[in-house]
Every structure is written in structure tokens, then in C-alpha cells.
Design a protein around this motif. Structure first.
Motif, PDB file in Angstrom:
ATOM      1  N   VAL A 180      -6.089  77.789  47.610  1.00  0.00           N
ATOM      2  CA  VAL A 180      -4.812  77.336  48.917  1.00  0.00           C
ATOM      3  C   VAL A 180      -5.720  76.479  49.999  1.00  0.00           C
ATOM      4  CG1 VAL A 180      -2.707  77.502  50.514  1.00  0.00           C
ATOM      5  CG2 VAL A 180      -3.018  79.111  48.085  1.00  0.00           C
ATOM      6  N   ASN A 181      -5.968  76.524  50.412  1.00  0.00           N
ATOM      7  CA  ASN A 181      -6.422  75.791  51.845  1.00  0.00           C
ATOM      8  C   ASN A 181      -7.158  74.742  51.280  1.00  0.00           C
ATOM      9  OD1 ASN A 181      -5.960  77.359  54.519  1.00  0.00           O
ATOM     10  ND2 ASN A 181      -6.346  79.044  53.409  1.00  0.00           N
ATOM     11  N   GLU A 182      -8.069  75.165  49.866  1.00  0.00           N
ATOM     12  CA  GLU A 182      -9.222  74.201  49.869  1.00  0.00           C
ATOM     13  C   GLU A 182      -8.307  73.025  48.981  1.00  0.00           C
ATOM     14  OE1 GLU A 182     -11.779  75.709  46.665  1.00  0.00           O
ATOM     15  OE2 GLU A 182     -13.066  76.164  47.963  1.00  0.00           O
ATOM     16  N   LEU A 183      -6.653  73.326  48.062  1.00  0.00           N
ATOM     17  CA  LEU A 183      -6.359  72.110  47.440  1.00  0.00           C
ATOM     18  C   LEU A 183      -5.311  71.474  48.734  1.00  0.00           C
ATOM     19  CD1 LEU A 183      -5.468  70.704  45.255  1.00  0.00           C
ATOM     20  CD2 LEU A 183      -3.550  72.473  45.176  1.00  0.00           C
ATOM     21  N   ALA A 184      -4.995  72.054  49.510  1.00  0.00           N
ATOM     22  CA  ALA A 184      -4.321  71.915  50.624  1.00  0.00           C
ATOM     23  C   ALA A 184      -5.139  70.737  51.243  1.00  0.00           C
ATOM     24  CB  ALA A 184      -3.732  72.434  52.390  1.00  0.00           C
ATOM     25  N   GLU A 185      -6.156  70.374  51.861  1.00  0.00           N
ATOM     26  CA  GLU A 185      -7.229  69.572  52.408  1.00  0.00           C
ATOM     27  C   GLU A 185      -7.723  68.482  51.589  1.00  0.00           C
ATOM     28  OE1 GLU A 185     -11.740  69.617  54.637  1.00  0.00           O
ATOM     29  OE2 GLU A 185     -10.706  71.635  54.032  1.00  0.00           O
ATOM     30  N   LYS A 186      -7.485  69.123  50.545  1.00  0.00           N
ATOM     31  CA  LYS A 186      -8.042  68.048  49.488  1.00  0.00           C
ATOM     32  C   LYS A 186      -6.930  66.931  49.101  1.00  0.00           C
ATOM     33  CE  LYS A 186      -8.193  67.193  44.453  1.00  0.00           C
ATOM     34  NZ  LYS A 186      -8.269  67.880  42.218  1.00  0.00           N
ATOM     35  N   LEU A 187      -5.422  68.058  49.290  1.00  0.00           N
ATOM     36  CA  LEU A 187      -3.826  67.023  48.583  1.00  0.00           C
ATOM     37  C   LEU A 187      -3.341  65.556  50.819  1.00  0.00           C
ATOM     38  CD1 LEU A 187      -2.261  68.698  47.011  1.00  0.00           C
ATOM     39  CD2 LEU A 187      -3.391  66.691  45.826  1.00  0.00           C
ATOM     40  N   ASN A 188      -4.588  66.223  51.472  1.00  0.00           N
ATOM     41  CA  ASN A 188      -4.094  66.294  52.787  1.00  0.00           C
ATOM     42  C   ASN A 188      -3.181  66.136  53.150  1.00  0.00           C
ATOM     43  OD1 ASN A 188      -4.555  65.058  55.074  1.00  0.00           O
ATOM     44  ND2 ASN A 188      -3.790  62.730  55.084  1.00  0.00           N
ATOM     45  N   TYR A 189      -2.348  68.367  52.884  1.00  0.00           N
ATOM     46  CA  TYR A 189      -1.828  68.915  53.413  1.00  0.00           C
ATOM     47  C   TYR A 189      -0.460  68.537  54.287  1.00  0.00           C
ATOM     48  CZ  TYR A 189       1.971  72.167  54.129  1.00  0.00           C
ATOM     49  OH  TYR A 189       2.839  72.940  54.841  1.00  0.00           O
ATOM     50  N   GLN A 190      -0.204  67.946  55.041  1.00  0.00           N
ATOM     51  CA  GLN A 190       0.082  68.865  56.784  1.00  0.00           C
ATOM     52  C   GLN A 190       1.368  69.413  57.305  1.00  0.00           C
ATOM     53  OE1 GLN A 190      -1.074  67.459  58.767  1.00  0.00           O
ATOM     54  NE2 GLN A 190      -2.752  66.493  57.796  1.00  0.00           N
ATOM     55  N   PRO A 191       1.623  70.389  58.106  1.00  0.00           N
ATOM     56  CA  PRO A 191       3.302  70.738  57.921  1.00  0.00           C
ATOM     57  C   PRO A 191       4.142  69.911  58.930  1.00  0.00           C
ATOM     58  CG  PRO A 191       1.709  72.318  58.785  1.00  0.00           C
ATOM     59  CD  PRO A 191       0.991  70.931  58.630  1.00  0.00           C
ATOM     60  N   ASN A 192       5.338  70.151  58.356  1.00  0.00           N
ATOM     61  CA  ASN A 192       6.329  69.296  58.726  1.00  0.00           C
ATOM     62  C   ASN A 192       6.576  69.829  60.001  1.00  0.00           C
ATOM     63  OD1 ASN A 192       8.990  67.312  58.913  1.00  0.00           O
ATOM     64  ND2 ASN A 192       9.667  67.400  57.120  1.00  0.00           N
TER      65      ASN A 192
END
Length: 350
Positions: free
Chosen positions: A40-52
């Protein structure tokens, strides 16, 4: 202007897991495996996920409002549950917004979205009879909204629920009929996707087996809507059998009332020819002719317990900023014996 910001749902879809699992993984929740957290964390970083951050800040300000979704307000059982919810909520300084799904999955989805947009602090939900997929619920859980399910529940290890002991209630009802000398007991079965239907069916089957009575699949009739008309039609089919049943245990009171109509119209007597037992103990069950034996569910108490649990979880979350631990509470049922089942005049003894 609308931005295509990456959401928890996007990550969940990519990894084939639920949004709530993604949310807990990002929060380093102990229930989530290290492998899942890493993915999850690797994909979040790859997709540049930012909490709203805006949404989070809005959610963190309490409104002291509870949202409630019930299948039907006209259902006597659910009206007593609402009374229990309001009794606790108002005493604790919370307002209540009540919606009804009208037994529709689409309406349930709309209601959940509307309650979330109204910024309720938590939700109390009893599922519609159409609900067999839970993405709409997982999506709101992933946003960190406390939820407590009651009666018709989302059977997930991460969700809290208040239920009655449907299995025991159904077993007691069937045992009572056996004690009256009934040996061919039919069952009017409810919506197949609801856990309460399965529990009531299993209680009925267990009582038959424990008394060495055969299980006859032909005597189990599907009544997914649980209406008076459906109960009547199902019973008319049962009465056409060469060897008709001598008792009927219905998954709810309206279907049992339909059964009573069909029995009377066939010129048969209740309970002498066929005994009848319902489930839920509707207000007008006692007004039937003869009065209907039924399994009483503590609706008011269920509402009280559901509201107490939800408020407790809201307070834990707002004070300690911790995810509350899921809880399950099981309430006891009570068989109310009336004339519709007393073939031998023997009261029920547990």
C-alpha cells in the motif's frame, strides 16, 4: 475546478483490496500484515497519494449528530429501535437524522452519501434486503466514519454490531410447535442474503434434528419480501400438498399473517389443523384472530445499545484519535405464546 487527485479507492482498486484495508495500512494499523502495508505504501508513493486535508479537517470537527439508516419506518420493530436510539442520543447531547432505504440498495447508497455529506459523527445502519455488496459501506468506513450495524448487519470482523439471537429465537419457536405435537412443520424463509434469515433457518433445522424429525425441503418456502401476500401465496402452495403441514413457523409476522389468511380461506382451523408462529412480535400480532404467537425482539433495547456503542466509539476517536475496536453485542429473544399455536394448551418452557 476539479482535480483528479488520487484517492484511497484508487489504491484499493489497483491492489484488489478494500478501501478500509488501505486506510488502516496507511495508518500502520496492527491488524494489517507487513506485506500489505508495504504494498500500500509503495503504491501510494508511486501514485503521489496525498490525504485530503480539507476533508480531514472537516471530518475532525464534531457536529454531535448521528445518522440512522433503516429499511422501513413503518416496520414496528424498526420504529421501536428508533425510539431506543433517540432515547440515548438526546440524553447524550446528540441529534439524530433518520433515513429509510425502503429496502432498496440504491436508496441505501444514496442515504449513506447524504449522511456523510451532512457530516454526521457516526452512522447506525440496518441493511436493506437487496444489499449483497458492500463497496458503498467500505468507502465510508475508509474515510474514518464510525459505524454500528444493528439487526441486519454487515458481517465483517472490522465492524461493530448489535444483533438479537435469531438462531435461539427460531429454535425456541420450532421447539414450542414440536411440544404441541406438531411433526410436519413448514418454514416461511426470508431474504436469502440477510444473515438473520440464515440464523432463523438454522434454528428451525436444529430443533427438527434434535427431536429426530425429518428435514423436508418441500416444507421450506421462500418469502424474500416477507409480505402478507407472499406468506399467503406460499401457504396456499403448502396446503395443496397431499400431506400438508400441521404447523408453520414464519421468518416474520406479516408472512405469518398471510399464512393465517390462507389457512382460514381453506376452511381449516388455527391451531387445531395448523398452528402458526411468527417472528418480531409486531404490535398488531396480539390483535389477530386467533392472536399470533411470535418471537419478541427487544427493539428499544437494541436501539439503546447501538446508540451507546456508536457514541462511545465517536468519543474514543475524537478524544484519543484512535480507531475504536469493533464490538458485537447479542441480545436475547423471548417467545410470546398466544392462541395461534396452543394445540395442547401447553405454554412454552425453556
Amino acid at each position: 475546478m476539479k482535480y483528479n487527485q488520487v484517492t484511497i479507492k484508487d489504491i484499493a482498486r489497483e491492489l484488489g483490496i478494500s478501501p478500509s484495508t488501505v486506510s488502516r495500512a496507511l495508518k500502520d494499523h496492527p491488524d494489517i500484515s507487513p506485506e500489505t502495508k508495504k504494498a500500500v505504501n509503495e503504491l501510494a508513493e508511486k501514485l503521489n497519494y496525498q490525504p485530503n486535508i480539507v476533508a480531514l479537517s472537516l471530518r475532525q470537527s464534531k457536529t454531535n449528530t448521528l445518522g440512522v439508516i433503516i429499511p422501513e419506518i413503518v416496520h414496528f420493530f424498526f420504529s421501536t429501535v428508533i425510539s431506543g436510539i433517540e432515547d440515548v442520543a438526546y440524553s447524550a447531547g446528540y441529534n439524530v437524522i433518520i433515513t429509510q432505504s425502503n429496502e432498496s440498495l440504491q436508496r441505501e447508497k444514496t442515504d449513506i452519501k447524504a449522511l456523510f455529506n451532512s457530516r454526521v459523527d457516526g452512522m447506525l445502519i440496518s441493511l436493506s434486503r437487496e444489499t449483497s455488496s458492500f463497496e458503498h459501506i467500505e468507502g465510508i468506513l475508509a474515510k474514518g466514519v464510525p459505524m454500528v450495524f444493528f439487526d441486519r448487519v454487515y458481517d465483517s470482523p472490522t465492524s461493530s454490531k448489535i444483533i438479537v439471537d435469531d438462531h435461539s429465537g427460531a429454535k425456541d419457536a420450532t421447539q414450542h410447535l414440536i411440544d404441541q405435537g406438531c411433526v410436519r412443520i413448514a418454514h416461511l424463509e426470508g431474504p436469502p442474503n440477510l444473515d438473520i434469515t440464515k440464523q432463523r433457518l438454522n434454528g428451525y433445522l436444529e430443533a427438527l434434528r434434535e427431536n429426530n424429525l425429518p428435514v423436508n425441503e418441500d416444507l421450506i418456502m421462500s418469502c424474500p419480501l416477507g409480505t402478507i401476500e407472499e406468506g399467503k401465496i406460499a401457504t396456499e402452495k403448502l396446503l395443496q400438498m397431499p400431506n400438508r403441514p400441521d404447523a408453520i413457523f414464519s421468518t416474520n409476522d406479516p408472512a405469518a399473517m398471510g399464512a393465517m389468511q390462507a389457512i382460514k380461506e381453506a376452511g381449516l382451523k388455527i391451531p387445531q389443523d395448523i398452528a402458526v408462529v411468527g417472528f418480531s412480535n409486531w404490535f398488531f400480532s396480539a390483535l389477530m384472530d386467533p392472536p399470533l404467537t411470535s418471537v419478541d425482539q427487544p427493539g428499544f433495547e437494541m436501539g439503546q445499545e447501538a446508540a451507546k456503542l456508536l457514541i462511545r466509539q465517536i468519543e474514543v476517536k475524537s478524544k484519543d484519535n484512535q480507531e475504536p475496536q469493533p464490538e458485537t453485542k447479542i441480545l436475547k429473544t423471548r417467545l410470546i405464546v398466544r392462541d395461534s399455536s396452543l394445540k395442547k394448551g401447553k405454554p412454552f418452557k425453556k
